[in-house]
Design a protein around this motif. Structure first.
Motif, PDB file in Angstrom:
ATOM      1  N   ILE A   1       0.875  -1.171   0.000  1.00  0.00           N
ATOM      2  CA  ILE A   1       0.000   0.000   0.000  1.00  0.00           C
ATOM      3  C   ILE A   1       0.909   1.216   0.000  1.00  0.00           C
ATOM      4  CG2 ILE A   1      -2.033   1.010   1.109  1.00  0.00           C
ATOM      5  CD1 ILE A   1      -2.083  -1.630   2.811  1.00  0.00           C
ATOM      6  N   ASP A   2       0.951   1.904  -1.127  1.00  0.00           N
ATOM      7  CA  ASP A   2       1.941   2.962  -1.339  1.00  0.00           C
ATOM      8  C   ASP A   2       1.520   4.261  -0.669  1.00  0.00           C
ATOM      9  OD1 ASP A   2       4.455   3.652  -2.936  1.00  0.00           O
ATOM     10  OD2 ASP A   2       3.085   5.275  -3.461  1.00  0.00           O
ATOM     11  N   ILE A   3       2.416   4.811   0.150  1.00  0.00           N
ATOM     12  CA  ILE A   3       2.125   6.021   0.922  1.00  0.00           C
ATOM     13  C   ILE A   3       2.202   7.264   0.033  1.00  0.00           C
ATOM     14  CG2 ILE A   3       2.965   7.496   2.795  1.00  0.00           C
ATOM     15  CD1 ILE A   3       3.887   4.953   4.234  1.00  0.00           C
ATOM     16  N   ASP A   4       1.228   8.166   0.209  1.00  0.00           N
ATOM     17  CA  ASP A   4       1.246   9.452  -0.471  1.00  0.00           C
ATOM     18  C   ASP A   4       1.937  10.466   0.436  1.00  0.00           C
ATOM     19  OD1 ASP A   4       0.869  11.784  -1.835  1.00  0.00           O
ATOM     20  OD2 ASP A   4      -1.302  11.565  -2.102  1.00  0.00           O
ATOM     21  N   HIS A   5       3.193  10.763   0.137  1.00  0.00           N
ATOM     22  CA  HIS A   5       3.993  11.647   0.985  1.00  0.00           C
ATOM     23  C   HIS A   5       3.664  13.123   0.793  1.00  0.00           C
ATOM     24  CE1 HIS A   5       6.328   7.884   0.673  1.00  0.00           C
ATOM     25  NE2 HIS A   5       6.559   8.106   1.945  1.00  0.00           N
ATOM     26  N   ARG A   6       2.695  13.424  -0.074  1.00  0.00           N
ATOM     27  CA  ARG A   6       2.257  14.804  -0.245  1.00  0.00           C
ATOM     28  C   ARG A   6       1.113  15.156   0.714  1.00  0.00           C
ATOM     29  NH1 ARG A   6       1.226  13.462  -6.429  1.00  0.00           N
ATOM     30  NH2 ARG A   6       0.340  11.720  -5.238  1.00  0.00           N
ATOM     31  N   HIS A   7       0.519  14.162   1.348  1.00  0.00           N
ATOM     32  CA  HIS A   7      -0.620  14.393   2.237  1.00  0.00           C
ATOM     33  C   HIS A   7      -0.135  15.027   3.539  1.00  0.00           C
ATOM     34  CE1 HIS A   7      -4.179  13.722   4.677  1.00  0.00           C
ATOM     35  NE2 HIS A   7      -4.835  13.338   3.594  1.00  0.00           N
ATOM     36  N   PRO A   8      -0.721  16.138   3.957  1.00  0.00           N
ATOM     37  CA  PRO A   8      -0.249  16.837   5.167  1.00  0.00           C
ATOM     38  C   PRO A   8      -0.237  15.968   6.419  1.00  0.00           C
ATOM     39  CG  PRO A   8      -1.762  18.231   3.927  1.00  0.00           C
ATOM     40  CD  PRO A   8      -1.799  16.883   3.277  1.00  0.00           C
ATOM     41  N   ALA A   9      -1.258  15.136   6.620  1.00  0.00           N
ATOM     42  CA  ALA A   9      -1.303  14.290   7.816  1.00  0.00           C
ATOM     43  C   ALA A   9      -0.200  13.241   7.795  1.00  0.00           C
ATOM     44  CB  ALA A   9      -2.672  13.617   7.938  1.00  0.00           C
ATOM     45  N   VAL A  10       0.105  12.717   6.598  1.00  0.00           N
ATOM     46  CA  VAL A  10       1.195  11.753   6.449  1.00  0.00           C
ATOM     47  C   VAL A  10       2.532  12.416   6.772  1.00  0.00           C
ATOM     48  CG1 VAL A  10       2.502  10.396   4.771  1.00  0.00           C
ATOM     49  CG2 VAL A  10       0.000  10.287   4.788  1.00  0.00           C
ATOM     50  N   GLN A  11       2.736  13.581   6.222  1.00  0.00           N
ATOM     51  CA  GLN A  11       3.987  14.304   6.481  1.00  0.00           C
ATOM     52  C   GLN A  11       4.172  14.559   7.969  1.00  0.00           C
ATOM     53  OE1 GLN A  11       4.087  17.867   4.118  1.00  0.00           O
ATOM     54  NE2 GLN A  11       4.101  16.767   2.167  1.00  0.00           N
ATOM     55  N   GLU A  12       3.127  15.027   8.637  1.00  0.00           N
ATOM     56  CA  GLU A  12       3.221  15.319  10.068  1.00  0.00           C
ATOM     57  C   GLU A  12       3.540  14.061  10.871  1.00  0.00           C
ATOM     58  OE1 GLU A  12       0.574  17.325  13.689  1.00  0.00           O
ATOM     59  OE2 GLU A  12      -0.368  16.840  11.754  1.00  0.00           O
ATOM     60  N   ASP A  13       2.861  12.961  10.543  1.00  0.00           N
ATOM     61  CA  ASP A  13       3.063  11.725  11.307  1.00  0.00           C
ATOM     62  C   ASP A  13       4.476  11.180  11.123  1.00  0.00           C
ATOM     63  OD1 ASP A  13       1.469   9.708  12.958  1.00  0.00           O
ATOM     64  OD2 ASP A  13       2.406   8.395  11.471  1.00  0.00           O
ATOM     65  N   LEU A  14       4.973  11.170   9.895  1.00  0.00           N
ATOM     66  CA  LEU A  14       6.307  10.620   9.646  1.00  0.00           C
ATOM     67  C   LEU A  14       7.401  11.523  10.196  1.00  0.00           C
ATOM     68  CD1 LEU A  14       5.913   9.119   6.055  1.00  0.00           C
ATOM     69  CD2 LEU A  14       5.767   7.951   8.261  1.00  0.00           C
ATOM     70  N   MET A  15       7.194  12.833  10.124  1.00  0.00           N
ATOM     71  CA  MET A  15       8.175  13.753  10.715  1.00  0.00           C
ATOM     72  C   MET A  15       8.239  13.559  12.227  1.00  0.00           C
ATOM     73  SD  MET A  15       9.445  15.509   8.181  1.00  0.00           S
ATOM     74  CE  MET A  15       8.996  15.963   6.501  1.00  0.00           C
ATOM     75  N   ASN A  16       7.074  13.436  12.859  1.00  0.00           N
ATOM     76  CA  ASN A  16       7.036  13.207  14.306  1.00  0.00           C
ATOM     77  C   ASN A  16       7.703  11.890  14.665  1.00  0.00           C
ATOM     78  OD1 ASN A  16       5.675  15.610  14.724  1.00  0.00           O
ATOM     79  ND2 ASN A  16       3.647  14.669  14.807  1.00  0.00           N
ATOM     80  N   TRP A  17       7.462  10.868  13.848  1.00  0.00           N
ATOM     81  CA  TRP A  17       8.073   9.559  14.118  1.00  0.00           C
ATOM     82  C   TRP A  17       9.594   9.638  14.031  1.00  0.00           C
ATOM     83  CZ3 TRP A  17      11.201   6.529  10.973  1.00  0.00           C
ATOM     84  CH2 TRP A  17      11.532   5.279  11.496  1.00  0.00           C
ATOM     85  N   GLY A  18      10.097  10.360  13.021  1.00  0.00           N
ATOM     86  CA  GLY A  18      11.542  10.462  12.859  1.00  0.00           C
ATOM     87  C   GLY A  18      12.226  11.031  14.088  1.00  0.00           C
TER      88      GLY A  18
END
Length: 522
Positions: A234-251
């Motif tokens: 299931i390919d992640i859309d890295h342009r989605h604001p919620a996705v960006q926020e979650d992955l940045m927080n995880w990092g």
């Protein structure tokens, strides 16, 4: 801003030389003058017979520190879609073996407590931890939903293979055991670009998700297959604001939780470049670690395809030198037909040595039948390790499967010789490298040493005929500082070389082998 001003900025960014990545990153403990060295501490199928993998790591740390390792790249620590999944089938990045998901609390590698304990012990022994970040895709969704999608052609993802229709996609992630701990994001189809399974028709294919909010494939990815945004699952859309926020927080969270020094970034040719650059820069800033390490996996043997990525990432990440690995693989299979003088041609370490993480094999290329299968044969593996461990260019990574007993191609004699080469790197391989690439089947190089280390002379051969009896001789200069001294063989008890008044000596090596020559202690 005018169009002319924008064009000037674009041309400046496109053609400027990015700063060397490795020069700005932490490779070893502060204040150390020892050569840095990375270890990939896993294979594809590895499991310990009596310990969890994390406990196994913890018990090995003191020995690894003594050997000279300064970084350890660990397998993805996150919960996988299957109980024994390696973590590349990423279900939940926030679950490090803490919650009962997918029928298990622990991951393939162990529990969160064991993981954090191993990280702590490694750091106490001067070894940094690298987190394998799987940011491209997810697998193991909790529920399905009906969404509009279009099947795309396998060989060209930019062309449709049929009309838009409703499919049943595994795109709902609830994380029932974790709840809102660490992250409140519940993933659904809005956060993805594509899937590879229609549960309604029980059909496997690549489907691009359509409908309101969906933007199609990212354009900031590799152009293979027309567009290589989709890799698997299931390919992640890295342009989605919620996705960006979650992955940045995880990092930031994973670095703070583990006190790790950085990341190995998986499958970057499939991830939006703008997002990934932002991810590296943001986590480096938010973690307060200006020397955060990053190495990216762009799997291609073609240097011309990798160079634009090196420029695009502006020195924020180093790159695995896949072109060098492919040269080593080719050399191992062609044996004496391969011209050793070309071994560094069209490689990252050959043109940008301060951006290259060099390696011989890894967890993917040694697995028979895998798409990346390309292991280096044992007939050339010692020569390959001599090239990455004893030269000055690049930052070498040793593979667990070549050092520890395992079922995926381990050779006891090879492991013993790699251990000797690691020792030679720690004790002698310092200073600039001077090459003596004069013969297609025998090449050599000299390390002149520095104020704390004496240097060495290295010869390697791929000559098949008379292996074990044929002797190469190569005249090399070790520097005037070693005039009228003697060098001894390090790999085997091979003899003594007298250095003349100008620093020259005639060094030898058995066919199809490696010899390291080091100064005799006075």
């Amino acid at each position: 801003m005018s169009i002319i001003s924008k064009l000037k900025i674009w041309f400046s960014d496109a053609f400027q030389t990015p700063p060397p990545a490795l020069d700005r990153m932490r490779l070893r403990p502060e204040g150390s003058t020892q050569n840095p060295l990375m270890l990939q501490f896993f294979t594809w199928d590895c499991l310990h017979e009596s310990l969890s993998w994390w406990k196994h790591l913890e018990t090995e740390v003191p020995k690894l520190a003594e050997m000279g390792f300064t970084q350890i790249w660990l397998p993805p620590p996150n919960k996988a879609a299957e109980p024994l999944g390696r973590g590349y089938d990423a279900y939940d990045l926030w679950d490090l073996g803490e919650f009962n998901h997918k029928g298990t609390i622990k991951t393939r590698w162990g529990t969160k407590e064991e993981f954090l304990s191993a990280c702590k012990v490694a750091q106490e022994h001067g070894i940094d931890i690298l987190i394998d970040a799987v940011l491209n895709h997810k697998l193991g969704a909790d529920r399905t939903e009906v969404v509009p999608a279009v099947k795309v052609q396998p060989e060209n993802r930019l062309k449709n293979a049929g009309p838009v229709k409703d499919i049943e996609a595994w795109t709902l992630f609830d994380f029932p055991a974790r709840g809102d701990k660490y992250s409140k994001l519940r993933w659904n189809h809005e956060h993805f670009t594509g899937v590879d399974w229609d549960n309604k028709m029980r059909e496997k294919a690549v489907y691009k998700l359509t409908g309101p909010g969906h933007k199609g494939w990212s354009r900031n990815v590799d152009s293979e297959l027309g567009n290589y945004d989709f890799l698997l699952g299931i390919d992640i859309d890295h342009r989605h604001p919620a996705v960006q926020e979650d992955l940045m927080n995880w990092g930031t969270w994973i670095l703070e939780t583990t006190n790790a020094s950085g990341f190995r970034l998986d499958a970057i040719k499939h991830i939006d470049r703008k997002f990934l650059l932002n991810f590296i820069q943001t986590t480096r800033k938010n973690s307060g670690n200006s020397k955060m390490f990053a190495v990216s996996e762009y799997w291609s043997g073609n240097l011309k395809l990798i160079m634009p990525y090196i420029r695009a990432f502006k020195g924020e990440t180093s790159f695995f030198d896949v072109p060098l690995h492919m040269n080593l693989c080719k050399a191992s299979r062609q044996r004496s037909r391969y011209d050793l003088r070309t071994i560094l041609h069209d490689t990252i370490v050959g043109v940008k040595p301060h951006d290259a993480v060099t390696f011989v094999d890894n967890h993917e290329c040694v697995v028979e039948g895998q798409s990346l299968e390309s292991w280096v044969e044992h007939t050339f593996k010692i020569q390959a390790y001599a090239i990455i461990l004893l030269r000055s260019g690049g930052f070498p990574c040793v593979f667990y499967g070549d050092l520890y007993p395992n079922r995926e191609g381990y050779n006891e004699n090879t492991a013993r010789n790699i251990t000797l080469l690691i020792e030679a790197r720690k004790m002698f391989a310092y200073g600039a490298t001077e090459d003596y690439f004069h013969d297609r089947n025998c090449i050599g190089f000299v390390r002149r040493g520095d104020e704390n280390h004496p240097g060495c002379a290295v010869i390697l051969s791929n000559k098949d005929e008379g292996s074990g009896t044929f002797l190469h001789n190569l005249r090399m200069n070790v520097g005037i500082a070693h005039a009228r001294t003697q060098y001894r063989s390090f790999m085997t008890q091979h003899g003594i070389v007298d250095i003349d008044k100008d620093g020259w000596g005639t060094f030898s090596c058995f066919a199809n082998y490696v010899q390291v020559w080091v100064p005799v202690k006075e």
